[in-house]
Design an enzyme around this catalytic site. Structure first.
Site, PDB file in Angstrom:
ATOM      1  N   HIS A  70       0.870  -1.185   0.000  1.00  0.00           N
ATOM      2  CA  HIS A  70       0.000   0.000   0.000  1.00  0.00           C
ATOM      3  C   HIS A  70       0.899   1.225   0.000  1.00  0.00           C
ATOM      4  CE1 HIS A  70      -3.210   2.764   0.681  1.00  0.00           C
ATOM      5  NE2 HIS A  70      -2.701   3.167   1.829  1.00  0.00           N
ATOM      6  N   ASP A  72       1.123   5.014  -0.242  1.00  0.00           N
ATOM      7  CA  ASP A  72       0.457   6.318  -0.153  1.00  0.00           C
ATOM      8  C   ASP A  72       1.119   7.322  -1.083  1.00  0.00           C
ATOM      9  OD1 ASP A  72      -1.570   5.992   1.941  1.00  0.00           O
ATOM     10  OD2 ASP A  72       0.126   5.611   3.269  1.00  0.00           O
ATOM     11  N   ASP A 194      -7.707   1.569   2.407  1.00  0.00           N
ATOM     12  CA  ASP A 194      -7.279   2.488   3.464  1.00  0.00           C
ATOM     13  C   ASP A 194      -8.183   3.690   3.706  1.00  0.00           C
ATOM     14  OD1 ASP A 194      -5.600   3.247   5.524  1.00  0.00           O
ATOM     15  OD2 ASP A 194      -4.231   4.359   4.238  1.00  0.00           O
ATOM     16  N   HIS A 444      -6.114   9.743  -0.417  1.00  0.00           N
ATOM     17  CA  HIS A 444      -6.815   9.767   0.870  1.00  0.00           C
ATOM     18  C   HIS A 444      -6.009  10.373   2.017  1.00  0.00           C
ATOM     19  CE1 HIS A 444      -4.883   5.734   0.549  1.00  0.00           C
ATOM     20  NE2 HIS A 444      -4.578   5.958   1.808  1.00  0.00           N
TER      21      HIS A 444
END
Length: 1007
Positions: A70, A72, A194, A444
């Protein structure tokens, strides 16, 4: 953002060629060639899709291991710092090394599979690879061993994002995949593991893009307990109340462990769990114990799901920088667990992907429960509601919304003018930098306001860098359309009443561009020097004007009404003149100050009254409809908790937790100044040194404008503060209020209630906050009070007849979710200006007003200034008169239709999206909720459509050939309407329907 804060470890080393360029997959060329030969020889090199999924074992519990990272797109480090692996003192993370390492590990063992999501990173890495490595990756994708999930530029937030920007960022990422890998790279599954709560509109958009399902990691802890008990962790989400099912139906799966690996099974270099030691001679031997633990874990997890399949996510934030440590241990785990089948085990473990797991669920042919509400708000504990980020970093949230507005203007002019917009007298114009920056902002941890301060600054830097090439593009396009090469000027600080050009010039032009598909009346406001001004419209007629002095800045502002045609512009001339000019005196209205005991402002539709003692808004009257409603508006602040006896949880960037239920008033009264002119009437309210407001009513306007200015919020008393604007009325609303979902459909909210489970409310304020992207309203069934916002904010109705919106927050303690900084916002981010638009109407007629007004606010006219008298654009037409007015449409769009997208797609193609912006049954007063049919032939004035192809929402599949998996639900079976035959002269839109087209066009020579 991470599911937890993990111990830091060392990443894989870099490798470079002798020339300094990174080599493919960090492998020596001989090793790469050898592994490539193995790949080419691997059986089953078929087209990607469900047919490439691994074999499962019927009658067994199949455990699908999903290896993933994941990544970001900004959080603790900037996008570039994450990609290059810079500042590992903040976080050990280097995306380029993750992708290098994963490709190498996949080549080493043909059963391994991996999932990647963020195209902002992958596309950058891809363009830095050799042709040889790119071919290796294409084959991995074709074989289904490297699978893309989601496929957007980022994994966007779902609370603080507007649907138009979501569609744009998904289109950008999915187009990269389609252009690079064709249908082999097309994601089948959305992967929102997420984001901190999930919106219904997001699911609807995913369904319309052609996704077969979505998986996510975060749902409310109470909701999750109930779902596990009911075995409803997987369901079909009916994500639209308007679109006919199954158009917006989406299979939805809640992952069992957020998105991280099970406890004790994290084998990344960032983790501290022991590896699989499978040598019985070693004193560290643990294989037998691990296998026993895994079998118990899988069996227990399987009880919460309905099929003989369950999923385990093997990865987390920025993991797999040394992919070998993960894959080597997973290889051993799979082998050791499956060997137990010889001893009677009924558990089968395999490398899998989200799409392959979904495929098995679909083949189970079960009947699934249906959900019709959303997953807001999200809490991960009794006092831990993630509702603060709805309002965090309001300046960045507004900048993102302004940038969306500007990007649509840029896209439209590029589409209308064609290549001349990209290469022209002002240089190279380009919409791509702003398009990519806007896509990054949807992440996000970006528009959500949940990054570190230096990362938030970098997000703003990316937006600012994207505006420049678009300004060049606009200059090229406007010069061609107007026929005049002016020195075009863009004032980026109009929101704070600063524009040096208009403040110093005696004479200038104002070009007003309207991105709507209908003509618009707009009051132009420009900072100027004191004096009188003569305004002329495109027909050289004198236009009424006035100058209003602002108390906050001391800068006078010039006001005049502009009428601008659909998808076009009008040019107004402004001249500063002497007070002796009789023409000016007759058209110029002087502000007047009043000392009447009754403080009110009024136009032909509305009257707003203010309490004579407090100066606060107290009453609104709709004169032509004979509606009167006491409305008391004021600012309050919640004292941010830093933890208490009930919980150590503090209010922070993510979490909203006030220390008490009722807020404090910022001030019990406001010092007021009343200004009245023929064009505008204003009440200037000053509450404190850091909080003020102008309540404004323009002539001909059916809504009240409240322009608030807040900050810097004082914290000298060591109390963090969360500022709200609250509207109190006597409406009997029964605990019910309404909020939009990503600026589109509207959902009913009920105080202290969740439609899906019986709520145990532990935070009476934060637990009732919801995201508001464009509007919030209350109604008693007869009257409706609606507040429109200019950015995403948190909002609620804490008592009957009341509405509140959080406009700003400044906090002194981190909330423990990984950022490691208090939300202080030093510098300009601490001082914020914004607007709320207040509408009072009958419940029957309210939708027609708030829908069209929200569209006007989202796509506001763009002002471009110029000195005037520029040379002719056309070298062979020196005598040509510059065009002062232009429309890109030969006829206006109906009120219910919005031009969602008009953008360049290819050298001679455009991307066109049209949407019905009313919900089913929402408007009965003007029949705006009925289907509407358009004729696209000869609609646009600067180009002719020569061919039209309809696609899915993200424009990566032809609609006629797109198909999705079918699911059986507990609600009656749904008929699946056939795709209508495409006829450009008859395009019908149903309520809330978006139709997307790729149009081949031919631009007119003299557009």
């Amino acid at each position: 953002m991470g599911a937890s804060v993990l111990p830091l470890g060392l990443g894989a080393g870099d490798c470079q060629s002798s020339s300094g360029r990174r080599m493919s997959a960090c492998l020596p060329r001989t090793a790469l060639s050898f592994l490539l030969s193995l790949l080419l020889a691997t059986p089953g090199a078929r087209a990607a899709g469900y047919e490439t999924c691994p074999m499962v074992q019927p009658g067994m519990l199949n455990v699908h291991l999903v290896a993933h990272t994941h990544d970001d797109v900004g959080w603790l480090k900037t996008v570039d710092q994450y990609y290059w692996g810079i500042h590992n003192d903040l976080q050990q993370a280097g995306v380029q090394y993750i992708l290098d390492s994963v490709i190498s590990a996949l080549l080493a063992e043909p059963t391994r599979r991996f999932v990647y999501v963020e195209m902002a990173f992958f596309s950058r890495w891809w363009h830095q690879q050799t042709n040889e490595t790119q071919e290796v990756v294409r084959r991995l994708v074709r074989q289904g061993r490297l699978e893309f999930a989601n496929g957007g530029w980022v994994m966007n937030d779902e609370a603080a994002t507007h649907y138009g920007a979501i569609v744009d960022q998904m289109t950008l990422g999915l187009r990269f995949l389609e252009d690079t890998f064709g249908s082999d790279g097309r994601p089948r599954v959305a992967w929102h593991i997420d984001p901190f709560g999930h919106s219904r509109e997001q699911a609807s958009l995913f369904a319309q893009m052609g996704f077969d399902g979505v998986f996510f990691g975060r749902i409310d802890y109470q909701d999750k307990l109930v779902r596990k008990k009911r075995r409803e962790m997987e369901l079909v989400w009916r994500a639209s109340a308007s679109l006919k099912a199954p158009a917006a139906d989406l299979f939805t799966g809640v992952l069992p462990n957020n998105y991280g690996p099970p406890e004790g099974l994290c084998w990344d270099v960032l983790c501290a769990d022991p590896p699989v030691v499978d040598d019985p001679r070693s004193p560290e031997y643990n294989a037998k114990k691990l296998v026993s633990y895994f079998l118990q874990l899988a069996t227990a997890q399987g009880r919460y799901y309905r099929t003989n399949h369950t999923v385990m996510t093997m990865g987390s934030d920025f993991q797999y920088e040394n992919a070998n440590t993960w894959f080597k241990n997973l290889d051993k785990l799979i082998q050791l667990v499956n060997m137990q089948q010889a001893n009677g085990s009924r558990v089968h473990v395999l490398y899998s992907t989200p799409a392959c797991y979904l495929w098995e669920l679909n083949k189970a042919n079960l009947t699934w429960p249906v959900k019709e509400d959303d997953f807001f708000p999200y809490a991960d504990g009794p006092h831990m509601f993630w509702t603060g980020y709805f309002s965090s970093r309001p300046a960045l949230k507004r900048y993102e919304r302004l940038s969306y507005n500007f990007l649509q203007v840029c896209n439209q002019l590029e589409a209308q003018v064609g290549p001349a917009a990209n290469v022209g007298p002002y240089g190279h114009g380009d919409s791509s930098p702003l398009n990519q920056a806007m896509a990054v902002l949807q992440h996000h941890d970006a528009v959500s306001g949940t990054s570190k301060q230096h990362v938030a600054d970098d997000y703003a830097r990316q937006l600012a860098a994207g505006w420049g090439p678009c300004e060049v593009l606009l200059s090229n396009a406007l010069a061609k359309l107007s026929g005049s090469k002016e020195t075009f000027l863009f004032c980026r600080d109009l929101n704070i009443s600063i524009c040096p050009f208009s403040q110093t010039s005696e004479r200038f032009q104002v070009l007003v561009y309207n991105p709507l598909g209908r003509k618009v009346d707009r009051m132009v406001r420009l900072p100027v020097r004191k004096g009188l001004f003569l305004i002329k419209d495109p027909g050289n007629n004198t236009v009424p004007s006035t100058v209003v002095e602002l108390t906050s800045s001391g800068n006078p502002e010039l006001l005049f009404p502009a009428l601008v045609p659909a998808l076009g512009f009008s040019v107004y001339s402004v001249t500063r003149v002497s007070d002796q000019n009789p023409q000016t005196r007759s058209q110029h209205s002087r502000p007047q100050k009043y000392s009447s005991p009754v403080l009110s402002i009024k136009n032909e539709y509305l009257r707003a009254s203010f309490h004579p003692d407090t100066g606060l808004l107290s009453m609104i009257e709709v004169l032509d409809r004979k509606l009167t409603l006491p409305v008391n508006q004021a600012f309050f602040w919640y004292n941010a908790s830093v933890g208490d006896k009930r919980s150590s949880q503090a209010s922070g960037a993510y979490i909203f937790r006030p220390s008490q239920q009722w807020p404090f008033p910022v001030s019990h009264l406001a010092r007021t100044r009343l200004v009245k002119t023929a064009l505008v009437q204003e009440v200037h309210q000053n509450f404190t040194a850091w909080c003020s407001q102008v309540v404004r009513l323009y002539s001909g306007q059916r809504h009240l404008e409240l322009e608030w200015t807040v900050g810097p919020i004082p914290v000298g008393d060591k109390w963090g503060k969360e500022i709200i604007s609250r509207f109190d009325t006597p409406l009997e609303t029964g605990g019910v209020f309404f909020t939009d979902s990503n600026g589109r459909e509207v959902l009913e909210r009920r105080r202290d209630y969740r439609p899906s489970w019986k709520l145990n409310q532990t935070e009476p304020v934060a637990g009732n906050y919801y995201p508001v992207n464009s509007r919030i309203y209350i109604t008693d069934g007869k009257m409706q009070l609606t507040v429109l916002t200019d950015r995403s904010q948190g909002g609620s109705s804490m008592s009957d007849g009341s509405l509140e919106l959080m406009v700003h927050r400044r906090l002194l303690k981190d909330d423990g979710r990984g950022v490691g900084e208090a939300l202080q916002e030093p510098g300009s981010g601490g001082w914020v200006r914004g607007r709320h638009l207040l509408l009072l109407d009958t419940a029957r007629e309210a939708a027609a007003e708030h829908r069209l007004l929200a569209e006007k606010e989202l796509l506001a006219p763009q002002l471009v200034l110029a000195p005037g008298q520029g040379p002719s654009y056309h070298h062979d037409h020196h005598e040509a008169v510059p065009r002062k007015q232009f429309s890109g449409l030969r006829r206006q769009l109906p009120p219910s239709v919005r031009l969602l997208t008009l953008a360049r797609w290819g050298p001679d193609t455009l991307l066109l999206r049209l949407e019905h912006q009313f919900a089913l049954g929402e408007d009965s007063s003007r029949n705006l909720s009925l289907p509407v049919t358009l004729d696209l032939q000869d609609l646009f004035s600067t180009f002719t459509i020569t061919r039209l192809q309809e696609t899915t929402l993200a424009a990566n599949q032809l609609r006629a050939s797109a198909s999705r998996l079918k699911w059986t639900t507990e609600i009656d079976p749904i008929s699946r309407p056939a795709v209508p035959r495409l006829d450009p002269s008859s395009i019908t839109l149903q309520p809330m329907e978006i139709r997307t087209f790729v149009a081949s066009v031919q631009w007119e020579e003299n557009s």
